[in-house]
Design an enzyme around this catalytic site. Structure first.
Site, PDB file in Angstrom:
ATOM      1  N   GLU A  26       0.832  -1.209   0.000  1.00  0.00           N
ATOM      2  CA  GLU A  26       0.000   0.000   0.000  1.00  0.00           C
ATOM      3  C   GLU A  26       0.865   1.258   0.000  1.00  0.00           C
ATOM      4  O   GLU A  26       2.074   1.196   0.247  1.00  0.00           O
ATOM      5  CB  GLU A  26      -0.935   0.010   1.217  1.00  0.00           C
ATOM      6  CG  GLU A  26      -0.203   0.055   2.549  1.00  0.00           C
ATOM      7  CD  GLU A  26      -1.023   0.726   3.646  1.00  0.00           C
ATOM      8  OE1 GLU A  26      -1.500   1.853   3.430  1.00  0.00           O
ATOM      9  OE2 GLU A  26      -1.163   0.120   4.730  1.00  0.00           O
ATOM     10  N   ALA A 142     -13.126   1.235   6.670  1.00  0.00           N
ATOM     11  CA  ALA A 142     -13.606   0.496   5.490  1.00  0.00           C
ATOM     12  C   ALA A 142     -12.723  -0.725   5.209  1.00  0.00           C
ATOM     13  O   ALA A 142     -13.130  -1.624   4.469  1.00  0.00           O
ATOM     14  CB  ALA A 142     -13.640   1.418   4.272  1.00  0.00           C
ATOM     15  N   LYS A 160      -3.416  -1.982  15.916  1.00  0.00           N
ATOM     16  CA  LYS A 160      -2.805  -1.099  16.899  1.00  0.00           C
ATOM     17  C   LYS A 160      -3.700  -0.853  18.090  1.00  0.00           C
ATOM     18  O   LYS A 160      -4.918  -0.827  17.955  1.00  0.00           O
ATOM     19  CB  LYS A 160      -2.576   0.264  16.251  1.00  0.00           C
ATOM     20  CG  LYS A 160      -1.379   0.275  15.387  1.00  0.00           C
ATOM     21  CD  LYS A 160      -0.947   1.678  15.104  1.00  0.00           C
ATOM     22  CE  LYS A 160       0.431   1.586  14.509  1.00  0.00           C
ATOM     23  NZ  LYS A 160       0.631   2.563  13.482  1.00  0.00           N
TER      24      LYS A 160
HETATM   25  N1  PSU Z   1      -2.671   1.523  10.628  1.00  0.00           N
HETATM   26  C1  PSU Z   1      -1.338   1.596  10.787  1.00  0.00           C
HETATM   27  N2  PSU Z   1      -0.598   2.247   9.858  1.00  0.00           N
HETATM   28  C2  PSU Z   1      -1.169   2.817   8.748  1.00  0.00           C
HETATM   29  C3  PSU Z   1      -2.577   2.701   8.581  1.00  0.00           C
HETATM   30  C4  PSU Z   1      -3.288   2.047   9.539  1.00  0.00           C
HETATM   31  O1  PSU Z   1      -0.823   1.089  11.753  1.00  0.00           O
HETATM   32  O2  PSU Z   1      -0.468   3.408   7.924  1.00  0.00           O
HETATM   33  C5  PSU Z   1      -3.229   3.254   7.338  1.00  0.00           C
HETATM   34  C6  PSU Z   1      -3.520   2.122   6.344  1.00  0.00           C
HETATM   35  O3  PSU Z   1      -3.393   2.619   5.027  1.00  0.00           O
HETATM   36  C7  PSU Z   1      -4.971   1.791   6.634  1.00  0.00           C
HETATM   37  C8  PSU Z   1      -5.525   3.166   6.931  1.00  0.00           C
HETATM   38  O4  PSU Z   1      -5.644   1.169   5.563  1.00  0.00           O
HETATM   39  O5  PSU Z   1      -4.496   3.814   7.676  1.00  0.00           O
HETATM   40  C9  PSU Z   1      -6.806   3.108   7.716  1.00  0.00           C
HETATM   41  O6  PSU Z   1      -7.368   4.382   7.781  1.00  0.00           O
HETATM   42  P1  PSU Z   1      -8.852   4.556   8.401  1.00  0.00           P
HETATM   43  O7  PSU Z   1      -8.694   4.209   9.843  1.00  0.00           O
HETATM   44  O8  PSU Z   1      -9.152   6.006   8.150  1.00  0.00           O
HETATM   45  O9  PSU Z   1      -9.729   3.625   7.628  1.00  0.00           O
END
Ligand code: PSU
Ligand code: MN
Length: 303
Positions: A26, A142, A160
């Protein structure tokens, strides 16, 4: 397969022709998850780890309206330095492409791209999940719903502690997503190898994970698998040490009224600052570890 136009890097195009295993990576972790220049170093290192594991890396991003499957070194460098890049999830991707924009893909968007490109395995650090206080905010990533509908095996280091991990596991169970701890019973807690929660499933080899993936495909089950790969012991940070830091970061997010897509990037940046970079060192170790396991799984799927 699709008629949707994808832009393959030269390396990925060759791998597709030769049937070499490919691992998707990603790009939100690069633009929103880590500061420059470490983000670029990590992105390059993770690509090298995938190659060393016998697979070809395909870092995914939207650049000037094109969905890239694999970035060349110049594109990777430019993305790591770019400011104000959009964070793309399932909801935003098509609008960004249609309007000629540039954006980094989250776990959800990277899974969609991987499926379009016929890539079965994807490595990242941590997935999005159910945020603490979701009963008020309704903030549920999502990523969880994508895992339920897109047939890609995602290797992450668990979730996390910025998230409500127990609720995250509940949503994954409701959505029918296999959550498989690699080589242990405990569900890994990102910076720490284990948590107090037991993972719903456990597998001990890349071959077993590949077989489970193929079985789901053969059964016509639409979703993916979440492989929870514990951080190497020598790189972990004890959960107790991080708990007050996470609490502080969350309190700051509330004070600054951070909501929606801004929440995860804000918390990651704040934890990085509050630990004076220590969280990042662990983050790098676990992403590299995930890249190596993903390469093994992709290799098993190719045999
Ligand atoms: N969790 C991490 N590091 C990250 C992300 C999540 O420990 O970089 C990033 C990933 O790209 C994940 C996104 O898909 O954040 C999730 O964002 P949201 O919680 O807004 O869906
Ligand atoms: Mn969210």
């Amino acid at each position: 397969m699709t008629s949707f136009p994808l832009t393959f890097s030269a390396e990925v195009a060759t791998a597709r022709k030769n049937g070499t295993p490919i691992v998707a990576l990603e790009s939100t972790i690069i633009t929103h998850g880590m500061p420059y220049p470490q983000n670029l170093e990590v992105a390059q290192q993770v690509e090298a780890d995938v190659r060393e594991g016998g697979a070809i890396p395909a870092t995914i991003a939207v650049i000037d309206g094109e969905l890239h499957i694999g970035l060349d070194p110049e594109q990777l460098t430019a993305l790591a330095q770019a400011k104000g890049v959009a964070k793309l999830s399932r909801a935003d991707m098509a609008v960004c492409i249609a309007s000629g924009g540039t954006g980094a893909t989250t776990v959800a968007a990277t899974m969609i791209a991987a499926k379009l490109a016929g890539i079965a395995v994807f490595a990242t650090g941590g997935i999005g999940g159910v945020h603490k206080g979701a009963e008020e905010s309704f903030d549920i990533s999502a990523d969880l719903l994508e895992l339920a509908q897109t047939p890609v095996t995602v290797v992450a280091a668990g979730a996390k502690a910025i998230l409500d991990v127990a609720k995250t596991l509940e949503v994954l169970e409701t959505q029918g997503v296999p959550v498989i701890a690699y080589g242990q019973d405990s569900f890994p807690a990102f910076w720490s190898a284990s948590s107090l929660l037991k993972a719903p499933l456990r597998l001990d080899s890349a071959a077993d994970i590949a077989r489970a993936h193929q079985t789901r495909v053969a059964m016509g089950l639409p979703g993916g698998q979440l492989i929870a790969n514990p951080i190497p012991k020598d790189a972990e940070i004890p959960a107790g040490e991080l708990a007050p830091v996470i609490a502080q970061a969350q309190a700051d997010a509330t004070v600054h009224r951070i909501t929606g897509k801004g929440v995860t990037p804000y918390l990651l940046q704040r934890i990085f600052e509050l630990t004076e970079g220590r969280s990042l060192t662990a983050n790098i170790a676990l992403v590299r570890n995930n890249a190596r396991l993903a390469a093994k799984i992709a290799s098993e799927l190719a045999t």
